[in-house]
Motif scaffolding. Sequence first.
Motif, mmCIF file in Angstrom:
data_model
loop_
_atom_site.group_PDB
_atom_site.id
_atom_site.type_symbol
_atom_site.label_atom_id
_atom_site.label_comp_id
_atom_site.label_asym_id
_atom_site.label_seq_id
_atom_site.Cartn_x
_atom_site.Cartn_y
_atom_site.Cartn_z
ATOM 1 N N VAL A 43 66.830 37.703 31.514
ATOM 2 C CA VAL A 43 66.897 38.095 32.741
ATOM 3 C C VAL A 43 65.656 38.207 33.325
ATOM 4 O O VAL A 43 65.615 37.842 34.718
ATOM 5 C CB VAL A 43 67.626 39.590 32.672
ATOM 6 C CG1 VAL A 43 67.610 40.264 34.246
ATOM 7 C CG2 VAL A 43 68.938 39.561 32.090
ATOM 8 N N PHE A 44 64.395 38.541 32.556
ATOM 9 C CA PHE A 44 63.156 38.491 33.178
ATOM 10 C C PHE A 44 62.796 37.088 33.725
ATOM 11 O O PHE A 44 61.915 36.849 34.790
ATOM 12 C CB PHE A 44 62.140 39.060 32.169
ATOM 13 C CG PHE A 44 60.646 39.144 32.860
ATOM 14 C CD1 PHE A 44 60.259 40.078 33.646
ATOM 15 C CD2 PHE A 44 59.767 37.941 32.555
ATOM 16 C CE1 PHE A 44 58.964 40.072 34.201
ATOM 17 C CE2 PHE A 44 58.477 38.138 32.996
ATOM 18 C CZ PHE A 44 58.193 39.204 33.834
ATOM 19 N N ARG A 45 63.077 36.173 32.602
ATOM 20 C CA ARG A 45 62.625 34.744 32.971
ATOM 21 C C ARG A 45 63.483 34.321 34.279
ATOM 22 O O ARG A 45 62.973 33.701 35.143
ATOM 23 C CB ARG A 45 63.047 33.849 31.772
ATOM 24 C CG ARG A 45 61.808 33.881 30.964
ATOM 25 C CD ARG A 45 62.207 32.896 29.617
ATOM 26 N NE ARG A 45 63.354 32.986 29.277
ATOM 27 C CZ ARG A 45 63.517 33.312 27.932
ATOM 28 N NH1 ARG A 45 62.777 33.781 27.140
ATOM 29 N NH2 ARG A 45 65.008 32.876 27.456
ATOM 30 N N MET A 46 64.849 34.622 34.648
ATOM 31 C CA MET A 46 65.623 34.330 35.661
ATOM 32 C C MET A 46 64.857 34.960 37.131
ATOM 33 O O MET A 46 64.904 34.356 37.668
ATOM 34 C CB MET A 46 67.224 34.960 35.496
ATOM 35 C CG MET A 46 67.698 34.096 34.624
ATOM 36 S SD MET A 46 69.291 34.924 34.239
ATOM 37 C CE MET A 46 70.024 34.722 35.804
ATOM 38 N N TYR A 47 64.446 36.251 36.874
ATOM 39 C CA TYR A 47 63.783 36.986 37.941
ATOM 40 C C TYR A 47 62.683 36.310 38.136
ATOM 41 O O TYR A 47 62.045 36.060 39.491
ATOM 42 C CB TYR A 47 63.569 38.361 37.490
ATOM 43 C CG TYR A 47 63.029 39.049 38.747
ATOM 44 C CD1 TYR A 47 63.784 39.252 39.921
ATOM 45 C CD2 TYR A 47 62.038 39.841 38.538
ATOM 46 C CE1 TYR A 47 63.354 40.137 40.903
ATOM 47 C CE2 TYR A 47 61.783 40.722 39.766
ATOM 48 C CZ TYR A 47 62.211 40.803 40.955
ATOM 49 O OH TYR A 47 61.920 41.275 42.035
ATOM 50 N N ALA A 48 61.818 35.833 37.480
ATOM 51 C CA ALA A 48 60.431 35.221 37.512
ATOM 52 C C ALA A 48 60.413 33.879 38.329
ATOM 53 O O ALA A 48 59.545 33.640 38.922
ATOM 54 C CB ALA A 48 59.639 35.202 36.031
#
Length: 76
Positions: free
Chosen positions: A49-54
């Motif tokens: 999810v963090f990579r998506m948000y990034a």
Amino acid sequence: MLGMLFNEKECKELDYVLRKELDEMLFDLSDQRLDQDIRNAIANRYKTVFRMYARFAPQKELSKYARNSKLSQFKQ
């Protein structure tokens, strides 16, 4: 690889949903009562999810959700 087009309202909604999901997972990761296997599963999902948000978050916002993986290993 998939591509998606969002209008401005949808981008804001996606931003909100991802931030809330990251907040919830950070809260769960800080809960020492959870089993280690569950915490590992949450940590793996957090990375995704963090990579998506990034991909679209400003650097200042992104730094709020960055985790130091070496420190989090010692806290577990």
